[in-house]
Enzyme design. Structure first.
Site, mmCIF file in Angstrom:
data_model
loop_
_atom_site.group_PDB
_atom_site.id
_atom_site.type_symbol
_atom_site.label_atom_id
_atom_site.label_comp_id
_atom_site.label_asym_id
_atom_site.label_seq_id
_atom_site.Cartn_x
_atom_site.Cartn_y
_atom_site.Cartn_z
ATOM 1 N N TYR A 92 17.206 -55.000 9.250
ATOM 2 C CA TYR A 92 18.428 -55.844 8.275
ATOM 3 C C TYR A 92 17.499 -57.517 8.347
ATOM 4 C CZ TYR A 92 21.610 -56.789 4.437
ATOM 5 O OH TYR A 92 21.663 -57.458 3.584
ATOM 6 N N ARG A 145 20.312 -59.999 -6.845
ATOM 7 C CA ARG A 145 21.003 -61.260 -6.271
ATOM 8 C C ARG A 145 20.693 -60.548 -4.851
ATOM 9 N NH1 ARG A 145 24.809 -64.012 -3.378
ATOM 10 N NH2 ARG A 145 24.057 -62.967 -1.705
ATOM 11 N N LYS A 163 22.870 -52.194 5.149
ATOM 12 C CA LYS A 163 23.945 -52.394 5.906
ATOM 13 C C LYS A 163 24.494 -51.459 6.271
ATOM 14 C CE LYS A 163 24.980 -56.795 5.003
ATOM 15 N NZ LYS A 163 25.905 -57.591 4.271
ATOM 16 N N GLU A 234 27.815 -55.336 -2.884
ATOM 17 C CA GLU A 234 27.133 -56.243 -2.380
ATOM 18 C C GLU A 234 25.936 -56.899 -3.592
ATOM 19 O OE1 GLU A 234 25.920 -58.367 1.325
ATOM 20 O OE2 GLU A 234 27.148 -56.230 1.569
ATOM 21 N N ASP A 235 25.349 -58.139 -3.111
ATOM 22 C CA ASP A 235 24.437 -58.326 -3.490
ATOM 23 C C ASP A 235 24.400 -58.635 -5.167
ATOM 24 O OD1 ASP A 235 23.382 -59.587 -1.322
ATOM 25 O OD2 ASP A 235 21.380 -58.385 -1.250
ATOM 26 N N ASP A 257 31.059 -58.290 0.655
ATOM 27 C CA ASP A 257 30.385 -58.851 2.361
ATOM 28 C C ASP A 257 29.927 -60.724 1.501
ATOM 29 O OD1 ASP A 257 29.687 -59.246 4.724
ATOM 30 O OD2 ASP A 257 27.538 -58.883 4.002
ATOM 31 N N ASP A 258 29.379 -60.631 0.334
ATOM 32 C CA ASP A 258 28.470 -61.922 0.264
ATOM 33 C C ASP A 258 29.437 -63.356 -0.254
ATOM 34 O OD1 ASP A 258 26.128 -60.493 0.593
ATOM 35 O OD2 ASP A 258 26.964 -60.155 -1.704
ATOM 36 N N ASN A 396 19.291 -66.949 3.737
ATOM 37 C CA ASN A 396 18.600 -65.958 3.722
ATOM 38 C C ASN A 396 17.618 -65.470 2.752
ATOM 39 O OD1 ASN A 396 18.957 -64.899 6.332
ATOM 40 N ND2 ASN A 396 21.294 -63.890 5.842
ATOM 41 N N ASN A 440 25.390 -63.775 10.897
ATOM 42 C CA ASN A 440 25.049 -62.650 10.557
ATOM 43 C C ASN A 440 25.801 -62.307 10.021
ATOM 44 O OD1 ASN A 440 24.113 -59.883 10.237
ATOM 45 N ND2 ASN A 440 21.863 -60.296 11.222
#
Length: 535
Positions: A92, A145, A163, A234-235, A257-258, A396, A440
């Site tokens: 990751y 993103r 993930k 996610e993202d 999660d973000d 990140n 993290n």
């Protein structure tokens, strides 16, 4: 070669490679197809580690591990579980960022599931093609993103794959219960669209009703095809991320999660800082650099946590300040998105340095995606305000971090309490050893997911995220705190995930958000159920 032999040697879940015994080889028709030595799993792990360590770059190590996952699943996860600290940065962040940038050129063998706009009207039919039916965890992205790298289109598939690998390694979720999905709705990154090797749809992104209708069909198809699954967004770009979470969080078992995972892990880190600074959170001021979904997600959860400490919503928000590309977010601006507006300060416009001088924040939290923006001057300034200033450089991958651990300690004369999104090495300063904490999300989302699927949770709430943060903060030992580390070692992450899972499930049960009672010995039952790859 018989079909059975072909299946064994090419099925990652069944293949043992050189670990097939002589008896198995004879019975299954494998004799002669493998070297004569029968390896133990320990020997295979050592051989794989040796190969990884000989490679010259992290991206080559990533490619090796990806190939191993497709060849021998149990060996792959044995490696991750037994060598989490060494291999997580390869599987990751930060290496996955490079893997996504190079996804088209390093592509070897397909993983996960792809849906494009051409599948509109057929999404549930397409999902039925997935070979596993008992799916419990889905991580989905549209690639707009990716970390701090921006719009990578279909190249972003590396994120859901990574993930879910962490769900298995860090929380013992079974690999066959995991499904990574890429929603390929185009990309506005022209360099990617023009790449002749690009494997996605080389068209501009769908927007507006086309996008919304596609996502609605997708969510409903997931509900029908995989009714027991937790759906993790996610993202996604900030606007879509916020809108999707607000629309669906009360309709099905899902989370972002973000927004929520980041918020929980950062809240845990902030809780841990109080053991060093001795200043309660409700007495601190927090300045965020960045006002996207991640930063404001932290802000909203922190507000709720501060309310639990006995102050009002308005009093909590008055302690939180945000800076975006235009400077301090203030009430004099009329262009603020809904997720940012509650945090607008009744102050005049100012830049980061002026805001620090004026607000004197106890904590400076970077979620900007802008490398090196916490300069020597900025760190000096915040360190002049407090004995032990908190500095979180959360962006990140490592190349996007607001500052390095070394700079945070050096420019604060070793007084800063530091954490980052990507890993940094230990720093020696003033005769002390400082161990940077890595905030993290893998400390939160695996345990949260584990608790959700085994605890029969029906909705993910802020209370559960705060409970997860408290459990994580409490798992940091006094010795680790003495070295400035705000998170437990990665080699303890499976135990931490089980404790988070149990705590979250009990919290959900108390609020009526479980479909079944949580057993009294739930933590013990969870531990016995963890995926433990052995031959």
């Amino acid at each position: 070669m018989t079909l059975k032999v072909h299946e064994l040697l090419n099925n990652a879940r069944l293949n043992k490679g050189t670990a097939f015994t002589l008896e198995e080889r004879e019975e299954l028709g494998l004799s002669g197809l493998l070297p004569p030595h029968v390896s133990t799993m320990k020997e295979q792990v050592e051989r794989a580690l040796s190969s990884i360590r000989r490679k010259e770059s992290d991206i080559d190590r990533y490619i090796f591990l990806s190939a191993l996952q497709k060849r021998n699943e149990r060996l792959y996860y044995r490696l991750l579980i037994d060598h989490t600290k060494e291999l997580m940065p390869l599987v990751y962040t930060p290496t996955v960022g490079q893997a996504c940038l190079e996804f088209a050129s390093i592509f070897r063998e397909t993983s996960g599931f792809y849906l494009s706009y051409a599948d509109k009207g057929l999404i549930q039919k397409r999902l039925a093609n997935w070979p596993e039916q008992d799916v419990r965890l889905i991580v989905v992205t549209d690639g707009e993103r990716i970390l701090g790298l921006g719009d990578l289109g279909a190249n972003g598939m590396g994120i859901p794959i990574g993930k879910l690998a962490l769900y298995c390694a860090c929380a013992g979720v079974k690999p066959e219960q995991c499904l990574p999905i890429m929603l390929d709705l185009g990309t506005n990154n022209e360099s990617i669209r023009n790449d002749p090797l690009y494997l996605g749809v080389p068209e501009p992104r769908k927007r507006g009703s086309e996008y919304d209708d596609f996502l609605e069909e997708f969510v409903r198809a997931v509900e029908k095809q995989f009714p027991n699954a937790l759906l993790q967004f996610e993202d996604f770009a900030t606007g879509n991320a916020v809108n999707l979470l607000e629309k669906y969080r009360d309709q099905l078992l899902c989370f972002n999660d973000d927004i929520q995972g980041t918020a929980s892990v950062v809240l845990a880190g902030l809780m841990a800082t109080t053991r060093i600074s001795k200043i309660p959170l409700q007495e601190q001021r927090f300045l965020f650099l960045g006002a996207g979904s991640a930063a404001t997600g932290i802000g909203h959860l922190l507000t709720t946590a501060l309310e639990r400490e006995g102050i009002t919503t308005d009093e909590a928000r008055a302690r939180l300040f945000f800076i975006d590309r235009k400077g301090l977010v203030t009430q004099c601006r009329d262009d603020l998105p809904g997720h940012v507006a509650p945090f607008a300060a009744n102050m005049p416009p100012m830049d980061l340095k002026q805001a620090i001088d004026t607000i004197k924040p106890n904590a400076l939290i970077g979620a900007s995606g802008t490398a090196g923006v916490f300069t020597e001057e900025i760190i000096h300034t915040v360190a002049s305000c407090h004995r032990n200033p908190t500095i979180f450089a959360l962006s990140n991958p490592t190349s996007k971090a607001e500052c390095t651990a070394e700079d945070a300690y050096k420019f604060s004369d070793g007084r800063a309490i530091f954490a980052s999104g990507s890993p940094f090495d230990v720093v020696h300063i003033n005769g002390e050893i400082k161990v940077p904490g890595q905030g993290n999300n893998a400390y939160i989302f695996p345990g949260l997911g584990l608790g959700a699927i085994h605890g029969k949770i029906t909705r993910i709430t802020d209370d559960q995220l705060i409970t997860a943060a408290q459990e994580l903060a409490g798992s940091v030992s006094d010795k680790q705190i003495q070295h400035g580390c705000l998170y437990p070692p990665l080699d303890e992450i499976r135990n931490v995930s089980v404790k988070i899972a149990a705590a979250v499930a009990r919290d959900a049960e108390r609020t009526g958000l479980t479909s079944e009672p949580v057993p009294e010995n739930f933590e013990e039952l969870l531990t016995a159920e963890l995926y433990d790859p052995l031959y």
